[in-house]
Motif scaffolding. Structure first.
Motif, short mmCIF file in Angstrom:
data_model
loop_
_atom_site.label_atom_id
_atom_site.label_comp_id
_atom_site.label_asym_id
_atom_site.label_seq_id
_atom_site.Cartn_x
_atom_site.Cartn_y
_atom_site.Cartn_z
N THR A 12 0.95 -1.14 -0.02
CA THR A 12 0.12 0.11 0.02
C THR A 12 1.03 1.34 -0.08
O THR A 12 0.35 2.37 -0.45
N PHE A 15 2.79 2.92 -3.49
CA PHE A 15 2.17 3.73 -4.44
C PHE A 15 1.97 5.06 -4.05
O PHE A 15 1.39 5.99 -4.52
N TYR A 24 4.72 4.07 -13.00
CA TYR A 24 3.51 3.39 -13.26
C TYR A 24 3.13 4.06 -14.59
O TYR A 24 2.36 3.36 -15.51
N ALA A 64 -9.08 0.69 -5.37
CA ALA A 64 -7.59 0.71 -5.68
C ALA A 64 -7.40 1.22 -7.09
O ALA A 64 -6.89 0.65 -7.99
N CYS A 65 -8.04 2.56 -7.43
CA CYS A 65 -8.31 2.86 -8.87
C CYS A 65 -6.85 3.31 -9.36
O CYS A 65 -6.78 3.45 -10.66
N GLY A 66 -5.99 3.77 -8.65
CA GLY A 66 -4.77 4.36 -9.07
C GLY A 66 -4.85 5.53 -10.13
O GLY A 66 -5.41 6.53 -9.49
N ARG A 69 -7.07 3.87 -14.51
CA ARG A 69 -7.22 3.06 -16.07
C ARG A 69 -8.63 2.71 -16.01
O ARG A 69 -9.09 2.84 -17.20
N ASP A 85 -8.76 5.20 -3.52
CA ASP A 85 -7.59 4.62 -3.50
C ASP A 85 -6.82 5.38 -1.97
O ASP A 85 -7.31 6.53 -1.53
N THR A 86 -5.68 4.41 -1.47
CA THR A 86 -5.09 4.97 -0.31
C THR A 86 -4.00 5.85 -0.78
O THR A 86 -3.40 6.41 0.09
N MET A 90 -1.46 8.90 -6.59
CA MET A 90 -2.22 8.06 -7.60
C MET A 90 -3.28 8.89 -7.96
O MET A 90 -3.75 9.26 -9.12
N PHE A 125 -8.72 -3.65 -10.49
CA PHE A 125 -7.77 -4.19 -11.34
C PHE A 125 -6.21 -3.83 -10.89
O PHE A 125 -5.90 -2.68 -10.14
N ARG A 126 -5.27 -4.84 -11.11
CA ARG A 126 -4.38 -4.92 -10.82
C ARG A 126 -3.87 -4.78 -9.53
O ARG A 126 -2.68 -3.82 -8.92
C1 LIG Z 1 -0.88 -1.59 -9.31
S1 LIG Z 1 -1.65 -0.14 -8.93
C2 LIG Z 1 -3.17 -0.49 -9.84
C3 LIG Z 1 -4.01 0.81 -10.27
C4 LIG Z 1 -5.22 0.52 -11.10
N1 LIG Z 1 -6.18 -0.28 -10.46
C5 LIG Z 1 -4.74 0.01 -12.52
O1 LIG Z 1 -5.16 -1.00 -12.65
O2 LIG Z 1 -3.98 0.70 -13.08
C6 LIG Z 1 -2.35 -0.66 -7.27
C7 LIG Z 1 -3.14 0.44 -6.55
O3 LIG Z 1 -3.53 -0.20 -5.36
C8 LIG Z 1 -3.76 0.93 -4.56
N2 LIG Z 1 -3.94 0.43 -2.92
C9 LIG Z 1 -2.86 -0.24 -2.48
N3 LIG Z 1 -3.19 -0.68 -1.39
C10 LIG Z 1 -4.51 -0.28 -1.17
C11 LIG Z 1 -5.63 -0.43 -0.14
N4 LIG Z 1 -5.24 -1.22 1.12
N5 LIG Z 1 -6.76 0.14 -0.45
C12 LIG Z 1 -6.87 0.79 -1.73
N6 LIG Z 1 -6.09 0.86 -2.54
C13 LIG Z 1 -5.02 0.34 -2.21
C14 LIG Z 1 -2.30 1.68 -4.75
O4 LIG Z 1 -2.31 2.87 -4.03
C15 LIG Z 1 -2.37 1.65 -6.17
O5 LIG Z 1 -2.96 2.90 -6.70
#
Ligand SMILES: C[S@@+](CC[C@H](N)C(=O)[O-])C[C@H]1O[C@@H](n2cnc3c(N)ncnc32)[C@H](O)[C@@H]1O
Length: 252
Positions: A12, A15, A24, A64-66, A69, A85-86, A90, A125-126
């Protein structure tokens, strides 16, 4: 610190670093890269799937929209989109990329947002592959809250490291030091996660039979993308694809 998506322990936090966000967005998803080609195939498939599966445009909730995408993939096809997202960094990138959504900074623990409007479409996603079991469970808790019953809508999850794919060879024969972080997620792992949170599988689709190396190394790099384009459109490709989307709904 070398920033790698595959570092699971502090996943977490990885990012939250603006350097990781830039990498990314501007390297992993630069035009023409392996990831951006896979993402384009997902976009085409998902738009067709959503238009057939939902009689009216759903409200999208992207956990976890980042960089947004999965939200931009469905631009114009949903009634409203929300990204959670956290990572502030992002979310700032998602806004910079004009992601058509309301973006919410959420905590890594504590109460999860809920919304009772339906139909709803939850996208994850991802995230599952490299996240810790507790983050995977949190993503599923989020989905279950947004989709309390079978008629509420659908969940779409990405597994970008299917253990049943050619990518598995890297786990077996890769550099010994790389095995420390090399993550894999099998179909059975995803089914177990779904079942534990009251979801059942509706559909599964593969998006690449190959791996990143085939796209970037001569002499295959020119042939790999079109070959993969053809192969990954087949229905049977999901079992052995290295990137898979799973569609699920709550069990009746
Ligand atoms: C690899 S990125 C994927 C972003 C987007 N979903 C995509 O597919 O392009 C992973 C994302 O998960 C978020 N993330 C990680 N831990 C999380 C949590 N506990 N709750 C919400 N988001 C989280 C990160 O901040 C990051 O934006």
């Amino acid at each position: 610190m070398e920033v790698s998506e595959e570092m699971r322990a502090d996943y977490t936090d990885v990012f939250k670093d603006p350097g990781a966000v830039a990498k990314y967005s501007e390297e992993t998803y630069a035009t023409g890269t392996f990831s951006s080609r896979v993402s384009e195939r997902q976009r085409q498939w998902l738009r067709g799937f959503v238009s057939e599966a939902f009689p009216e445009p759903p409200v999208q909730h992207d956990f976890a929209c980042g960089t947004g995408r999965a939200i931009r993939m469905l631009a114009g096809m949903v009634a409203e989109a929300h990204g959670y997202d956290t990572s502030e960094a992002m979310l700032a990138k998602a806004a910079e990329l004009r992601t058509p959504a309301r973006l919410h900074l959420v905590g890594a623990t504590g109460e999860l947002p809920v919304d009772d409007r339906r139909p709803a479409l939850v996208t994850v996603f991802r995230l599952l592959l490299n996240a810790s079991p507790s983050v995977r469970d949190r993503a599923m808790d989020f989905a279950a809250g947004m989709l309390p019953d079978a008629d509420a809508g659908l969940l779409v999850c990405e597994n970008h490291g299917n253990a049943g794919s050619i990518r598995h060879l890297k786990a077996v024969f890769g550099r010994p030091d790389s095995k420390r972080w090399f993550a894999e997620l099998s179909h059975a792992d995803v089914m177990e996660l779904f079942a534990r949170h009251g979801f059942e599988l509706v559909a599964r689709q593969g998006f690449t039979m190959l791996t990143q190396g085939f796209y970037s190394r001569a002499p295959l790099s020119w042939l790999a993308p079109p070959l993969d384009d053809l192969a990954s459109r087949r229905r049977w490709s999901a079992a052995a694809a290295s990137d898979v989307l799973y569609v699920a709904r709550r069990r009746r």
